[in-house]
Scaffold this motif. Structure first.
Motif, mmCIF file in Angstrom:
data_model
loop_
_atom_site.group_PDB
_atom_site.id
_atom_site.type_symbol
_atom_site.label_atom_id
_atom_site.label_comp_id
_atom_site.label_asym_id
_atom_site.label_seq_id
_atom_site.Cartn_x
_atom_site.Cartn_y
_atom_site.Cartn_z
ATOM 1 N N ASP A 91 0.629 -1.601 0.318
ATOM 2 C CA ASP A 91 0.045 0.033 0.108
ATOM 3 C C ASP A 91 0.993 1.151 -0.102
ATOM 4 O OD1 ASP A 91 -1.721 -1.762 -0.075
ATOM 5 O OD2 ASP A 91 -2.588 -1.095 2.109
ATOM 6 N N ASN A 92 0.451 2.326 -0.935
ATOM 7 C CA ASN A 92 1.346 3.345 -0.377
ATOM 8 C C ASN A 92 0.201 4.205 -0.552
ATOM 9 O OD1 ASN A 92 2.760 5.657 -0.841
ATOM 10 N ND2 ASN A 92 2.364 6.356 -3.657
ATOM 11 N N VAL A 138 -5.790 15.360 9.382
ATOM 12 C CA VAL A 138 -4.822 14.335 8.338
ATOM 13 C C VAL A 138 -6.177 13.816 7.332
ATOM 14 C CG1 VAL A 138 -3.476 12.878 8.925
ATOM 15 C CG2 VAL A 138 -3.147 14.634 9.880
ATOM 16 N N ALA A 139 -5.773 13.977 6.549
ATOM 17 C CA ALA A 139 -6.382 13.203 5.417
ATOM 18 C C ALA A 139 -5.274 12.208 4.710
ATOM 19 C CB ALA A 139 -7.602 14.072 4.425
ATOM 20 N N THR A 140 -6.138 10.945 4.342
ATOM 21 C CA THR A 140 -4.909 10.320 3.402
ATOM 22 C C THR A 140 -5.411 9.593 2.161
ATOM 23 O OG1 THR A 140 -5.896 8.035 5.629
ATOM 24 C CG2 THR A 140 -3.972 10.015 6.040
ATOM 25 N N LEU A 141 -4.974 9.268 1.721
ATOM 26 C CA LEU A 141 -5.883 8.759 0.751
ATOM 27 C C LEU A 141 -4.309 7.193 0.581
ATOM 28 C CD1 LEU A 141 -6.951 7.243 -1.887
ATOM 29 C CD2 LEU A 141 -5.897 8.730 -2.884
ATOM 30 N N THR A 142 -5.428 5.423 0.789
ATOM 31 C CA THR A 142 -4.544 4.691 0.387
ATOM 32 C C THR A 142 -4.945 3.963 -0.772
ATOM 33 O OG1 THR A 142 -4.602 4.163 3.284
ATOM 34 C CG2 THR A 142 -3.472 2.391 1.370
ATOM 35 N N ILE A 143 -2.833 4.027 -1.659
ATOM 36 C CA ILE A 143 -3.508 2.922 -2.814
ATOM 37 C C ILE A 143 -2.941 1.829 -3.044
ATOM 38 C CG2 ILE A 143 -2.745 3.320 -5.575
ATOM 39 C CD1 ILE A 143 -1.905 6.393 -4.596
ATOM 40 N N LYS A 144 -4.020 0.766 -3.489
ATOM 41 C CA LYS A 144 -3.477 -0.845 -3.206
ATOM 42 C C LYS A 144 -2.563 -0.890 -4.590
ATOM 43 C CE LYS A 144 -6.221 -1.432 0.701
ATOM 44 N NZ LYS A 144 -5.396 -2.120 1.200
ATOM 45 N N PHE A 177 4.388 11.059 -6.596
ATOM 46 C CA PHE A 177 4.965 9.586 -6.167
ATOM 47 C C PHE A 177 5.849 9.398 -7.419
ATOM 48 C CE2 PHE A 177 1.169 8.025 -6.150
ATOM 49 C CZ PHE A 177 1.209 7.367 -7.317
ATOM 50 N N THR A 178 6.940 8.759 -7.317
ATOM 51 C CA THR A 178 7.562 7.388 -8.501
ATOM 52 C C THR A 178 7.737 6.822 -7.980
ATOM 53 O OG1 THR A 178 8.993 9.465 -9.147
ATOM 54 C CG2 THR A 178 9.082 7.497 -10.242
ATOM 55 N N ILE A 179 7.163 5.586 -9.147
ATOM 56 C CA ILE A 179 7.685 3.823 -8.649
ATOM 57 C C ILE A 179 8.486 3.455 -9.817
ATOM 58 C CG2 ILE A 179 6.356 1.373 -9.232
ATOM 59 C CD1 ILE A 179 3.745 3.351 -8.903
ATOM 60 N N PRO A 180 9.299 3.472 -9.761
ATOM 61 C CA PRO A 180 10.601 2.784 -9.912
ATOM 62 C C PRO A 180 10.842 1.048 -10.229
ATOM 63 C CG PRO A 180 11.624 3.271 -7.597
ATOM 64 C CD PRO A 180 10.089 3.452 -7.925
ATOM 65 N N THR A 181 11.308 1.350 -11.394
ATOM 66 C CA THR A 181 11.160 -0.056 -11.861
ATOM 67 C C THR A 181 12.403 -0.770 -11.379
ATOM 68 O OG1 THR A 181 11.228 -0.027 -14.759
ATOM 69 C CG2 THR A 181 12.152 -1.436 -13.939
#
Length: 217
Positions: A91-92, A138-144, A177-181
C-alpha cells in the motif's frame, strides 16, 4: 482565493448600501435581493493570515445606516506527506495535513488523470477524511497494489487532495511520487573463513597402582 459573505434577512427590497471594510486587494459582489434576503460576498485574493473584515449595511426600510458586522477570515495551510519512491508491492499512503483547521474540511482525492475518486472499491483505494483536532486535520488516501500496478514506471505521478471549508472555493494540492522499475533480489557475500579463539588443553600422566590414566586439566 477565499470568499466571505454577509446575508441580510427580513427585507422587502434591495439594500440601500453595502460596504466592506479592510478590503485591500479584494473585489466585492453586492449580491441580489431574493426571497426577503440579500447576500453580499467579498473575494479575498492571496490571503496569508487570519483577518477580521467588517460588513457595513445600510437598509433604509429598517432605519439602518452603516450597520456593522464582523466576518472572520481564517487562513489554513496544507502540507502533503509521501515517500518520493514506492515499490508498488505494498500500500502507498498519501497524506494531506490541514493545519490551523478549527472546523472540519471536506477532503476529496483525484487520481493521476485528475478524475475524482468517488466511492472506490476497498481493493483499489481507502479514503480517510480525518477530523479537526487541535487545529490540525489529517486526511489520507491509501492506494492499493492493484492500482499501483497500472501506473507508469519511472515517471512522476501526481494525485491531488482537494479541500474545501465553508463558502470558500475548493483548493487542490498535488501529492507526487514515483514507482521505479525495481526487481527484488538478495545477493549473499563471499564465504569468509574466520579463526576463532584457540582452546588449550593440557594432559598429564598419573600412574595409579598398575594402571595408567590420563587426566585432562
Amino acid at each position: 482565493t477565499a470568499i466571505i459573505s454577509c446575508t441580510v434577512n427580513g427585507l422587502t427590497q434591495t439594500l440601500d448600501g453595502i460596504k466592506w471594510l479592510k478590503s485591500d486587494g479584494t473585489t466585492e459582489n453586492d449580491g441580489s435581493y431574493s426571497g426577503n434576503s440579500q447576500t453580499t460576498k467579498l473575494t479575498v485574493d492571496n490571503a496569508a493570515a487570519d483577518t477580521k473584515y467588517t460588513c457595513s449595511i445600510t437598509a433604509n426600510e429598517w432605519v439602518k445606516t452603516d450597520d456593522k458586522h464582523s466576518v472572520d477570515l481564517n487562513v489554513y495551510t496544507i502540507e502533503v506527506v509521501n515517500d518520493d519512491q514506492v515499490t508498488g508491492a505494498v500500500d502507498n499512503i498519501l497524506t494531506c495535513k490541514i493545519k490551523r483547521s478549527f472546523c472540519h474540511c471536506n477532503c476529496e482525492w483525484y487520481d493521476s488523470t485528475d478524475t475524482l475518486i468517488d466511492g472506490p472499491s476497498a481493493d483499489d483505494y481507502v479514503e480517510t477524511p480525518g477530523t479537526a483536532s487541535g487545529g490540525t486535520q489529517v486526511a489520507t488516501l491509501t492506494i492499493k497494489p492493484k492500482i499501483l500496478a497500472t501506473l507508469a514506471k519511472d515517471e512522476e505521478i501526481s494525485y491531488k487532495c482537494e479541500t474545501k471549508s465553508g463558502t470558500s472555493p475548493a483548493f487542490k494540492t498535488d501529492v507526487k511520487f514515483t514507482i521505479p522499475t525495481l526487481t527484488y533480489g538478495v545477493v549473499t557475500g563471499p564465504t569468509v573463513d574466520f579463526i576463532g579463539k584457540y582452546s588449550h588443553y593440557f594432559l598429564h600422566c598419573q600412574r595409579i597402582n598398575t594402571n595408567t590414566r590420563w587426566n585432562q586439566v
